[in-house]
Design a protein around this motif. Sequence first.
Motif, short mmCIF file in Angstrom:
data_model
loop_
_atom_site.label_atom_id
_atom_site.label_comp_id
_atom_site.label_asym_id
_atom_site.label_seq_id
_atom_site.Cartn_x
_atom_site.Cartn_y
_atom_site.Cartn_z
N MET A 1 24.58 13.55 -23.11
CA MET A 1 23.54 14.21 -23.81
C MET A 1 22.97 13.05 -24.59
SD MET A 1 22.72 17.42 -23.16
CE MET A 1 21.43 18.18 -23.48
N ILE A 8 15.16 12.43 -29.87
CA ILE A 8 15.50 13.74 -30.25
C ILE A 8 16.58 14.61 -29.41
CG2 ILE A 8 13.98 15.79 -30.19
CD1 ILE A 8 12.79 13.74 -32.19
N ILE A 10 18.43 18.32 -29.38
CA ILE A 10 18.48 19.62 -30.03
C ILE A 10 19.81 20.19 -29.94
CG2 ILE A 10 17.79 21.96 -29.45
CD1 ILE A 10 15.00 20.62 -28.05
N PRO A 12 23.04 23.15 -30.38
CA PRO A 12 23.19 24.51 -30.03
C PRO A 12 22.89 25.37 -31.52
CG PRO A 12 25.14 23.38 -29.90
CD PRO A 12 23.97 22.40 -30.07
N GLN A 13 22.20 26.34 -31.27
CA GLN A 13 21.67 27.09 -32.59
C GLN A 13 21.47 28.55 -32.03
OE1 GLN A 13 18.11 27.30 -35.30
NE2 GLN A 13 18.18 25.34 -34.18
N TYR A 219 10.28 22.43 -22.84
CA TYR A 219 11.42 21.71 -22.97
C TYR A 219 12.02 22.55 -24.70
CZ TYR A 219 10.79 18.72 -19.65
OH TYR A 219 10.44 18.28 -18.42
N GLY A 223 14.65 28.69 -23.86
CA GLY A 223 15.73 29.55 -24.34
C GLY A 223 15.19 30.45 -25.79
N MET B 1 29.11 31.30 -31.89
CA MET B 1 27.72 30.95 -31.79
C MET B 1 26.97 32.20 -31.31
SD MET B 1 26.25 28.19 -32.57
CE MET B 1 24.72 27.76 -32.52
N THR B 2 27.46 33.38 -31.69
CA THR B 2 26.79 34.72 -31.42
C THR B 2 26.13 35.21 -32.82
OG1 THR B 2 28.71 36.00 -31.60
CG2 THR B 2 28.01 35.19 -29.68
N ILE B 8 18.69 35.31 -28.88
CA ILE B 8 18.38 34.27 -28.67
C ILE B 8 19.19 32.97 -29.12
CG2 ILE B 8 16.48 32.30 -29.37
CD1 ILE B 8 15.28 34.58 -27.54
N GLU B 9 19.66 32.26 -28.11
CA GLU B 9 20.55 31.28 -28.06
C GLU B 9 19.83 29.90 -27.56
OE1 GLU B 9 24.56 32.27 -26.36
OE2 GLU B 9 25.04 29.98 -26.76
N ILE B 10 20.00 28.80 -28.48
CA ILE B 10 19.38 27.70 -28.39
C ILE B 10 20.40 26.74 -27.73
CG2 ILE B 10 18.21 25.72 -29.05
CD1 ILE B 10 16.76 27.35 -30.96
N LYS B 11 20.36 26.16 -26.54
CA LYS B 11 21.34 25.22 -25.82
C LYS B 11 20.94 23.98 -26.06
CE LYS B 11 23.08 28.60 -22.65
NZ LYS B 11 22.06 29.71 -22.82
N PRO B 12 22.26 23.03 -26.31
CA PRO B 12 21.86 21.59 -26.57
C PRO B 12 21.17 21.16 -25.53
CG PRO B 12 24.19 22.07 -25.88
CD PRO B 12 23.54 23.51 -25.99
N GLN B 13 20.37 20.06 -25.91
CA GLN B 13 19.23 19.63 -25.01
C GLN B 13 18.57 18.41 -25.50
OE1 GLN B 13 14.78 20.70 -23.90
NE2 GLN B 13 15.92 22.42 -24.61
N VAL B 14 18.21 17.10 -24.92
CA VAL B 14 17.62 16.29 -25.11
C VAL B 14 16.10 16.24 -24.39
CG1 VAL B 14 17.25 13.65 -25.14
CG2 VAL B 14 19.71 14.76 -25.38
N PRO B 15 15.18 16.89 -25.08
CA PRO B 15 13.82 16.98 -24.50
C PRO B 15 13.19 15.58 -24.26
CG PRO B 15 13.61 17.44 -26.86
CD PRO B 15 15.07 17.17 -26.47
N THR B 220 13.39 26.90 -34.96
CA THR B 220 13.12 26.55 -33.39
C THR B 220 12.77 25.12 -33.38
OG1 THR B 220 10.80 27.34 -33.44
CG2 THR B 220 12.88 29.00 -32.97
N GLY B 223 15.58 19.65 -35.84
CA GLY B 223 15.89 18.67 -34.82
C GLY B 223 14.87 18.14 -33.68
#
Lengths: 359, 359
Positions: A1, A8, A10, A12-13, A219, A223, B1-2, B8-15, B220, B223
């Motif tokens: 990741m 940057i 993101i 989990p949230q 991006y 979600g 994480m609920t 709405i659940e934001i997943k880990p991500q590197v935009p 939203t 990060g």
Amino acid sequence: MTNPQSPIEIKPQVPPPPAGASDVLRAEVSKIESVDDRVELFSKIPQTESEWLAFIAAFDKPVVEGVRATIDQSPITVERDEIEGVTVYHVIPDEIDPAHKDHLFVHIHGGAYILNSGEACMAEAIAITLVTKMRALSIDYRMAPRHPYPAAVDDVATVYKHLLTQRPARSIAMGGSSAGGGLTLATVQQLIKKNIDVPGALFVGTPGSDLSGTGDTFYTNLGVDRNIPIYDGVIEAMIRLYADGRDLKDPLISPIYGDFHRFPPTLLVTGTRDLFLSNTVRTHIKLLQAGAVADILVYEGVSHGDYLHVLAAPEAQHFLEVLDQFFTQHLQLTPKKAALMLERMNSALNLGLARSTSS
Amino acid sequence: MTNPQSPIEIKPQVPPPPAGASDVLRAEVSKIESVDDRVELFSKIPQTESEWLAFIAAFDKPVVEGVRATIDQSPITVERDEIEGVTVYHVIPDEIDPAHKDHLFVHIHGGAYILNSGEACMAEAIAITLVTKMRALSIDYRMAPRHPYPAAVDDVATVYKHLLTQRPARSIAMGGSSAGGGLTLATVQQLIKKNIDVPGALFVGTPGSDLSGTGDTFYTNLGVDRNIPIYDGVIEAMIRLYADGRDLKDPLISPIYGDFHRFPPTLLVTGTRDLFLSNTVRTHIKLLQAGAVADILVYEGVSHGDYLHVLAAPEAQHFLEVLDQFFTQHLQLTPKKAALMLERMNSALNLGLARSTSS
């Protein structure tokens, strides 16, 4: 990741429902069903034409039922018609606002150039008609998979050019949301190239102006948007069916890469949770840079198209009122109204001049 | 994480860096250092007044150095002054745009009501002066921890009311970013309550209009914003020092909860990656709902205040040009210019009237 190109990350949230949105919208955002349903609907790509047609039929059926129920309950009349071979629906309010007596809203529906055919096409037109009390004409343009680009643009241009034989361009507003916004932009770019008079005002909602997947919120709002929970997969497949082998950055497909000079006044709308927030704001800035009058509304907590999906929300009602004012302001004036405005502006300016001289 | 309240659940991500932004901005966003530096800077809350003063001094030092270097290299003159006990800095361009001959931009700096005191206060004013070629006056208002609310609002109001003894309200533009935007809104709300003439135009950049943490993009865009990578911690502690025990939803502290009727024309600016995107769009809609003229610019890939941090970016230059046009359009006209505009509007309207009658 990790990504050497981007600092940057993101994490989990689970963001809470938007506290700054209206109660109605927040309640809608809090419904779990909507997201799960849509993820499932958009997760399996149809493989054959008949699978696509079944997918389309399943998607459109409840929309048509909703449109029919709304028509039954609303002070409007709907008439199916054909203009030079293109199916259109006239949406006529029982009572027309005198300010819009001579105006017509030409509606271009959304649905990724695949969905919302037939009676489903006019859902948005009806919502707009009910608030603006302005006549609408919704175009049931041909779509993929059977009719890819340029069928949709051709159909919209055919209907619009026919209308120009009946009424001045400046009495016409044109617009729609999502693919309907993208198609509006692409059509107007082609009209300008051909030196055809453009409509007096445009409405461009959360437009599919860039179908290449470029855009930051594809991006950052992944979600987060409750209406388009995934873009890769079925939606991207629909776009490719429409593009029919063309580069997705071809301005004919993604009008953000086209020319915005000589565009008419344009009202754009989006929300903080919209996957197409970037599409919308990038289009707004391009229009301003090309010298157009362009206003944008960004609503708190609103996902792709929520301003039309949750009509009971104050956000939707505010948007429709601003749209009404925008059309009233920019569409052709009746001679009587022009004379009245001239008088008012003269006295306002004379007053300003007097104040300015005296200070 | 609920969260039973949110689907709405934001997943880990590197935009990826924003592909739709300018090359200059994208290069800046891609710099890893900036985020890490700031996370560290804002992660440890000072506990005593002397720790706060050391924190402030460490933050402000490079800003002051940057301001001094810019002044040395720029066609402007800066003068420190005092107005009724409040320190201000005059920022005077060597060449003043004739359109702004009679105009003054009153600048209210940002910095969470704690940072950017002394010479640091005028960084934004200088950037704006260099493009608009308009005189500016930057207010070095008193701040927490020594001077919590209402010192800042009082100082801004004191300077503004003094200026009204010298020039008409409509020749004054007021504004700033972040806390400066929030302070502008709070001050104007108080002026309106007291029936004091408001400025002719406002600039409200990514405002701290809601300091209570309410706002969807506080979650939203967490990060995602490279300039405010964390809000809880030091920034929230600064806000509480300013609020001095008041409820953070008190309109005096968070003007989003106040009244926007009778506001002057206001230009707002933010970006898709801005933690304060919600603050900005919510303020924009509130202004429209109260009947104000309010325009908003939302830039692709722009984090909190980037339109002033990355001045070489086309996004920043575009914003400054639009700001210049906005001030030109809404600030008081010279008698000569008013007469010219009156003439132009008359002929445009007469032409429209003729067209409308003939069609």
